[in-house]
Each structure stands twice: as structure tokens, then as C-alpha cells.
Design a protein around this motif. Structure first.
Motif, PDB file in Angstrom:
ATOM      1  N   SER A   1      82.100 -10.054  -5.108  1.00 17.64           N
ATOM      2  CA  SER A   1      82.705 -11.216  -5.014  1.00 17.64           C
ATOM      3  C   SER A   1      83.389 -11.838  -6.459  1.00 17.64           C
ATOM      4  O   SER A   1      83.228 -10.976  -7.601  1.00 17.64           O
ATOM      5  CB  SER A   1      81.713 -12.466  -4.704  1.00 17.64           C
ATOM      6  OG  SER A   1      80.741 -12.490  -5.868  1.00 17.64           O
ATOM      7  N   GLY A   2      84.260 -13.017  -6.417  1.00 21.11           N
ATOM      8  CA  GLY A   2      84.879 -13.413  -7.370  1.00 21.11           C
ATOM      9  C   GLY A   2      83.518 -13.877  -8.491  1.00 21.11           C
ATOM     10  O   GLY A   2      83.739 -13.754  -9.972  1.00 21.11           O
ATOM     11  N   GLN A   3      82.791 -14.419  -8.179  1.00 22.69           N
ATOM     12  CA  GLN A   3      81.527 -14.802  -8.867  1.00 22.69           C
ATOM     13  C   GLN A   3      80.771 -13.767  -9.433  1.00 22.69           C
ATOM     14  O   GLN A   3      80.311 -13.722 -10.731  1.00 22.69           O
ATOM     15  CB  GLN A   3      80.577 -15.816  -7.852  1.00 22.69           C
ATOM     16  CG  GLN A   3      79.304 -16.181  -8.470  1.00 22.69           C
ATOM     17  CD  GLN A   3      79.509 -17.226  -9.864  1.00 22.69           C
ATOM     18  OE1 GLN A   3      80.627 -17.289 -10.195  1.00 22.69           O
ATOM     19  NE2 GLN A   3      78.505 -17.275 -10.531  1.00 22.69           N
ATOM     20  N   ALA A   4      80.657 -12.699  -8.720  1.00 21.66           N
ATOM     21  CA  ALA A   4      80.017 -11.383  -9.052  1.00 21.66           C
ATOM     22  C   ALA A   4      80.993 -11.038 -10.546  1.00 21.66           C
ATOM     23  O   ALA A   4      80.286 -10.574 -11.345  1.00 21.66           O
ATOM     24  CB  ALA A   4      79.714 -10.442  -8.204  1.00 21.66           C
ATOM     25  N   ALA A   5      82.062 -11.105 -10.239  1.00 24.73           N
ATOM     26  CA  ALA A   5      82.955 -10.630 -11.528  1.00 24.73           C
ATOM     27  C   ALA A   5      82.891 -11.635 -12.705  1.00 24.73           C
ATOM     28  O   ALA A   5      82.588 -10.988 -13.721  1.00 24.73           O
ATOM     29  CB  ALA A   5      84.726 -10.471 -10.962  1.00 24.73           C
ATOM     30  N   LEU A   6      83.004 -12.864 -12.400  1.00 20.79           N
ATOM     31  CA  LEU A   6      82.454 -13.658 -13.668  1.00 20.79           C
ATOM     32  C   LEU A   6      81.283 -13.515 -14.183  1.00 20.79           C
ATOM     33  O   LEU A   6      81.164 -13.244 -15.214  1.00 20.79           O
ATOM     34  CB  LEU A   6      82.682 -15.310 -12.922  1.00 20.79           C
ATOM     35  CG  LEU A   6      83.957 -15.433 -12.501  1.00 20.79           C
ATOM     36  CD1 LEU A   6      84.015 -16.969 -11.745  1.00 20.79           C
ATOM     37  CD2 LEU A   6      85.090 -15.894 -13.744  1.00 20.79           C
ATOM     38  N   MET A   7      80.334 -13.669 -13.330  1.00 21.72           N
ATOM     39  CA  MET A   7      78.656 -13.288 -13.812  1.00 21.72           C
ATOM     40  C   MET A   7      78.546 -11.820 -14.592  1.00 21.72           C
ATOM     41  O   MET A   7      78.158 -11.965 -15.683  1.00 21.72           O
ATOM     42  CB  MET A   7      78.013 -13.339 -12.747  1.00 21.72           C
ATOM     43  CG  MET A   7      76.736 -13.929 -12.979  1.00 21.72           C
ATOM     44  SD  MET A   7      75.652 -13.813 -11.511  1.00 21.72           S
ATOM     45  CE  MET A   7      75.266 -12.195 -11.163  1.00 21.72           C
ATOM     46  N   GLY A   8      79.268 -10.672 -14.012  1.00 18.50           N
ATOM     47  CA  GLY A   8      79.266  -9.368 -14.401  1.00 18.50           C
ATOM     48  C   GLY A   8      80.019  -9.218 -15.704  1.00 18.50           C
ATOM     49  O   GLY A   8      79.141  -8.765 -16.596  1.00 18.50           O
ATOM     50  N   CYS A   9      81.150  -9.904 -16.001  1.00 25.08           N
ATOM     51  CA  CYS A   9      81.775  -9.702 -17.179  1.00 25.08           C
ATOM     52  C   CYS A   9      80.928 -10.360 -18.194  1.00 25.08           C
ATOM     53  O   CYS A   9      80.914 -10.140 -19.454  1.00 25.08           O
ATOM     54  CB  CYS A   9      83.198 -10.810 -16.987  1.00 25.08           C
ATOM     55  SG  CYS A   9      84.083 -10.426 -18.349  1.00 25.08           S
ATOM     56  N   VAL A  10      80.375 -11.877 -17.881  1.00 20.65           N
ATOM     57  CA  VAL A  10      79.320 -12.422 -19.160  1.00 20.65           C
ATOM     58  C   VAL A  10      78.325 -11.361 -19.304  1.00 20.65           C
ATOM     59  O   VAL A  10      77.847 -11.181 -20.414  1.00 20.65           O
ATOM     60  CB  VAL A  10      79.311 -13.805 -18.659  1.00 20.65           C
ATOM     61  CG1 VAL A  10      78.102 -14.189 -19.577  1.00 20.65           C
ATOM     62  CG2 VAL A  10      80.413 -14.458 -18.558  1.00 20.65           C
ATOM     63  N   MET A  11      77.509 -11.235 -18.291  1.00 19.70           N
ATOM     64  CA  MET A  11      76.249 -10.034 -18.399  1.00 19.70           C
ATOM     65  C   MET A  11      76.317  -8.985 -19.209  1.00 19.70           C
ATOM     66  O   MET A  11      75.654  -8.419 -19.801  1.00 19.70           O
ATOM     67  CB  MET A  11      75.833  -9.825 -17.130  1.00 19.70           C
ATOM     68  CG  MET A  11      74.870 -10.990 -16.186  1.00 19.70           C
ATOM     69  SD  MET A  11      73.586 -11.512 -17.255  1.00 19.70           S
ATOM     70  CE  MET A  11      72.177 -10.222 -16.832  1.00 19.70           C
ATOM     71  N   GLY A  12      77.757  -8.118 -19.215  1.00 18.42           N
ATOM     72  CA  GLY A  12      78.067  -7.337 -19.748  1.00 18.42           C
ATOM     73  C   GLY A  12      77.743  -7.248 -21.380  1.00 18.42           C
ATOM     74  O   GLY A  12      77.541  -6.399 -21.962  1.00 18.42           O
ATOM     75  N   PHE A  13      78.140  -8.660 -21.792  1.00 10.50           N
ATOM     76  CA  PHE A  13      78.378  -8.587 -23.261  1.00 10.50           C
ATOM     77  C   PHE A  13      77.201  -9.732 -23.715  1.00 10.50           C
ATOM     78  O   PHE A  13      77.450  -9.558 -25.180  1.00 10.50           O
ATOM     79  CB  PHE A  13      79.936  -8.862 -23.691  1.00 10.50           C
ATOM     80  CG  PHE A  13      80.765  -8.053 -23.135  1.00 10.50           C
ATOM     81  CD1 PHE A  13      80.865  -6.661 -23.759  1.00 10.50           C
ATOM     82  CD2 PHE A  13      81.373  -7.799 -21.797  1.00 10.50           C
ATOM     83  CE1 PHE A  13      81.727  -5.719 -23.446  1.00 10.50           C
ATOM     84  CE2 PHE A  13      82.152  -6.889 -21.402  1.00 10.50           C
ATOM     85  CZ  PHE A  13      82.248  -5.546 -22.082  1.00 10.50           C
ATOM     86  N   VAL A  14      77.066 -10.576 -23.114  1.00 11.03           N
ATOM     87  CA  VAL A  14      76.182 -11.762 -23.685  1.00 11.03           C
ATOM     88  C   VAL A  14      74.905 -11.541 -23.663  1.00 11.03           C
ATOM     89  O   VAL A  14      74.374 -11.286 -22.664  1.00 11.03           O
ATOM     90  CB  VAL A  14      76.616 -13.071 -23.029  1.00 11.03           C
ATOM     91  CG1 VAL A  14      75.905 -14.200 -23.650  1.00 11.03           C
ATOM     92  CG2 VAL A  14      78.317 -13.260 -23.416  1.00 11.03           C
TER      93      VAL A  14
END
Ligand SMILES: Cc1ncc(COP(=O)(O)O)c(C=O)c1O
Length: 382
Positions: free
Chosen positions: A74-87
Motif C-alpha cells: 500500500s502507499g502507507q506501507a511505502a511511507l512507513m517502510g521508508c521511515v522504518m528503514g532508516f529511523v
């Protein structure tokens, strides 16, 4: 049963194959033992992708003028995954107050409780974001325009400041699509699309995409995808590719109709304000004109003050617009954001109720008629 191997018969199709599989089988022991070395591009288990998902990633990366892409469910999974990858806990995260609501909720209710210092900033901050950057600032999240009250961000200015300080940047580019704006060409590290909207285009799937240029970032996000279980079904990946075949013509037609309808609405007595950067009257117009190559299909409006009943009457009078929270598809949609939602937001653009319209591919005269009738119904309660 033996594993299926590539058939010998020659067969060529214009459609990419839908290849299903959770299990990936290996030729021999050594291959299996070394399976992790196949990442980030290869296949070792369904969670890291199928050839159908890879083909979608390749096509989206090409549209974004990026080197890599990771698709998510989902779009939300992309937003969340992108942040989770680095923060991580202890980091500082800057999020535009006009970002997608679920991203802000995730930052506030999850990341903050895991020790991330979450700070929301004014969407019109531009290069003045510099004083907000701390030694532990890890990422800046943007969405331009914000898809409820349509604030434009100066993406290149924010990206330039972030680069100077070694801070990562992510843009939710769903409003413009890669045909209307390409954040990676403006120094941004990650470009997120909710492919659920324009790319899929038919309101029948949920998919997200993160595009980028840096190989190291790509490796991190492929691993994040696998650890968080964020793989896309090959059927949905196929449907997004089908939608992308007509993206350019859909976007052109919707963009044209949207500006036309927004201009007409701006001249209606009951319409107090249009929130729509392609209009000269919008405070984000200069940035929109500089950066964007589309009018999109989504804008908001504020009507002359009236009771909640008047808004009920407006929505109930609609026949061609469906009532729904999404956007970007072939069917026109109307959504309502009541006054308290605006008033409670940090750096809100308005404290008034907002009506958001997504313009589809219907006959635009019918849509105008529909809105005329809805405004008349509103006027009876105003
Ligand atoms: C701008 C924007 N970004 C992200 C999303 C999330 O996309 P999805 O619904 O696929 O999770 C949405 C959905 O409404 C959106 O409007």
C-alpha cells in the motif's frame, strides 16, 4: 510434483506474466546455502519478491528517473517502510504538518513512543528548515501538495538544506505522479507513490512504491521490506502495470478537466475559497508553476459558512460524484473533512470544513451539473 521450469514453446505476449510463489526452489545445496547473496535483486523466498513485482519496480523506477524501486502492499506501507528503514530510537524526524494523516499518526503514536524525536514543521518553511536540523536529525518527510488542504512545499530548497547536513529526504509524490514531478531530479533521496491512486488508476487495488538512486539505500529497503513482510501480490503488481499503460492519457484528460472544473467553481457565489495550486489565487501557485507539469486531479474547496446540515445536503445531492476518501481513479469522488479536523492540525491552512474533489474521466458537463445541484442544495441551508 517436480518444480515447473521455463517451457520450451515460444510464447510472446504484450502482458507481463503473473508469477506466483512463496517457495523458491534451488538447483543444488550450494545454491540454497548461498541464497541470501541473491539480494537485493534476486529471489530466495516470496517475501523478497516475484518476477512480476520486479517488473513493476523496474517500470516505476524508469518513470521516476531513478535507479531502484521497492514496491509495497500500500502507499502507507511505502511511507512507513521508508521511515522504518532508516529511523531509530534517539533519532530526530522532521515531518511536514501537511503530510498524509496516517504517516503523521504513525510518527506520533508509534515512532515517538519508540524514542524517536518527532517534530512537525510548517509546510511553507522552505530553506528556513535549516535551524530545525539537529545533530541527530535523520530524515525529513514531505508531501507536496498536501492532499487535503493542498499546501505546496519548496522541495528543492528543503532537499538542498538536507544534503548539506547529511539528512535523508523523502517526498510523497502521489498528487503529481512521476509524470507531473520527479523529486529524485531535485536532490531528494526517496520518492514515494501511492500506486493505489494514479498508477493503478481504477480504484481496485492498494500498492505503494519507493524509488531511489542510491544502491546502499536500496539494499536497506529491500531488507526492510522482507523483515516487515511488505511484499506485493503478483496480481496487484500486474494490475498496476495494466493501469500504467494508460497513465499518460488518463492524467492528461483528468488534469485538463480538473483545472476547468476548479476555475468554474471559483466563480460560484457559494464557494468561498479554492485550495488548488494550479490557480493563480493559490499561495502555492508560484512553486507549482516552477516545479509541476500537471494540474493533477485533486483539489479542495471551502464554501461560504453554513451549518453541518448544508454540507449533508451538498453530499446527498451528488449523483455522478461518489462519496469516498480515495482519489486518482477514473470515477469522480467527493470527501468531507469537518472543521474540527482542520482546527486541531498544527499549522492548519483553515479552520473551516473542507470538501475535497477528485475528478475522474466522466463527461465534465455532467460533473459540473452535479456540482451545480449540490451547491443549490447547500444554498437552501446556508
Ligand atoms: C497522498 C497520499 N499518500 C499516501 C496514501 C496512502 O496510500 P494507500 O491508501 O495505498 O495506503 C494516500 C491515500 O489516500 C494519499 O492520499
Amino acid at each position: 510434483m517436480k518444480p515447473i521450469t521455463t517451457p520450451n514453446e515460444p510464447y510472446r505476449s504484450l502482458s507481463p506474466p503473473v508469477m506466483r510463489g512463496s517457495t523458491v526452489v534451488f538447483d543444488n545445496f550450494q545454491d540454497f546455502a548461498n541464497r541470501k547473496t541473491r539480494q537485493p535483486d534476486g529471489y530466495s523466498y516470496g517475501i523478497t519478491g516475484t518476477p512480476t513485482a520486479r517488473e513493476l519496480e523496474r517500470r516505476i523506477a524508469a518513470l521516476e528517473h531513478g535507479k531502484h524501486c521497492v514496491v509495497t502492499p500500500s502507499g502507507q506501507a511505502a511511507l512507513m517502510g521508508c521511515v522504518m528503514g532508516f529511523v531509530r530510537g534517539g533519532d530526530h524526524l522532521l515531518v511536514s504538518a501537511a503530510c498524509y494523516g496516517a504517516l503523521k499518526t504513525y510518527a506520533r503514536n508509534y515512532l515517538a513512543r519508540m524514542g524517536v524525536d518527532v517534530e512537525f514543521y510548517r509546510p511553507d518553511i522552505g530553506a528556513d528548515i535549516e535551524p530545525l536540523i539537529k545533530p541527530n536529525t535523520r530524515m525529513i518527510c514531505m508531501e507536496s501538495p498536501g492532499t487535503v488542504t493542498m499546501e505546496m512545499l519548496d522541495v528543492p530548497a528543503i532537499a538542498a538544506v538536507a544534503r548539506r547536513h547529511g539528512v535523508l529526504t523523502m517526498v510523497d509524490n502521489t498528487w503529481a505522479s512521476p509524470l507531473g514531478f520527479r523529486p529524485l531530479e531535485h536532490g531528494v533521496d526517496f520518492c514515494v507513490e501511492a500506486a493505489t491512486k494514479f498508477l493503478g488508476g481504477h480504484s481496485d487495488l492498494l500498492v505503494g512504491a519507493i524509488s531511489m538512486n542510491d544502491r546502499g539505500h536500496y539494499e536497506v529497503l529491500r531488507e526492510t521490506q522482507s523483515i516487515m513482510g511488505l511484499q506485493v501480490s503478483p496480481d496487484d503488481a500486474f494490475l498496476v502495470m495494466r493501469g500504467m499503460e494508460t497513465l499518460e492519457v488518463r492524467l492528461a484528460a483528468q488534469s485538463d478537466a480538473t483545472l476547468d472544473i476548479a476555475r468554474w467553481l471559483a466563480g460560484q457565489a457559494l464557494v468561498r475559497e479554492l485550495l488548488y495550486p494550479p490557480l493563480e489565487s493559490d499561495p502555492g501557485h508560484a512553486l507549482w508553476k516552477r516545479d509541476m507539469r500537471t494540474n493533477g486531479c485533486l483539489f479542495s474547496m471551502i464554501l461560504q459558512p453554513a451549518s453541518e446540515r448544508a454540507h449533508h445536503a451538498f453530499f446527498d445531492a451528488l449523483a455522478h460524484f461518489s462519496i469516498g476518501a480515495s482519489w486518482g481513479g477514473t470515477h469522480s469522488l467527493a470527501a468531507y473533512y469537518p472543521a474540527p479536523l482542520q482546527a486541531d492540525r498544527l499549522y492548519a491552512r483553515t479552520d473551516q470544513p473542507v470538501i475535497r474533489l477528485s475528478i475522474g474521466l466522466e463527461n465534465r458537463e455532467l460533473l459540473r451539473e452535479d456540482l451545480r445541484g449540490a451547491l443549490e442544495a447547500y444554498g437552501k441551508h446556508a
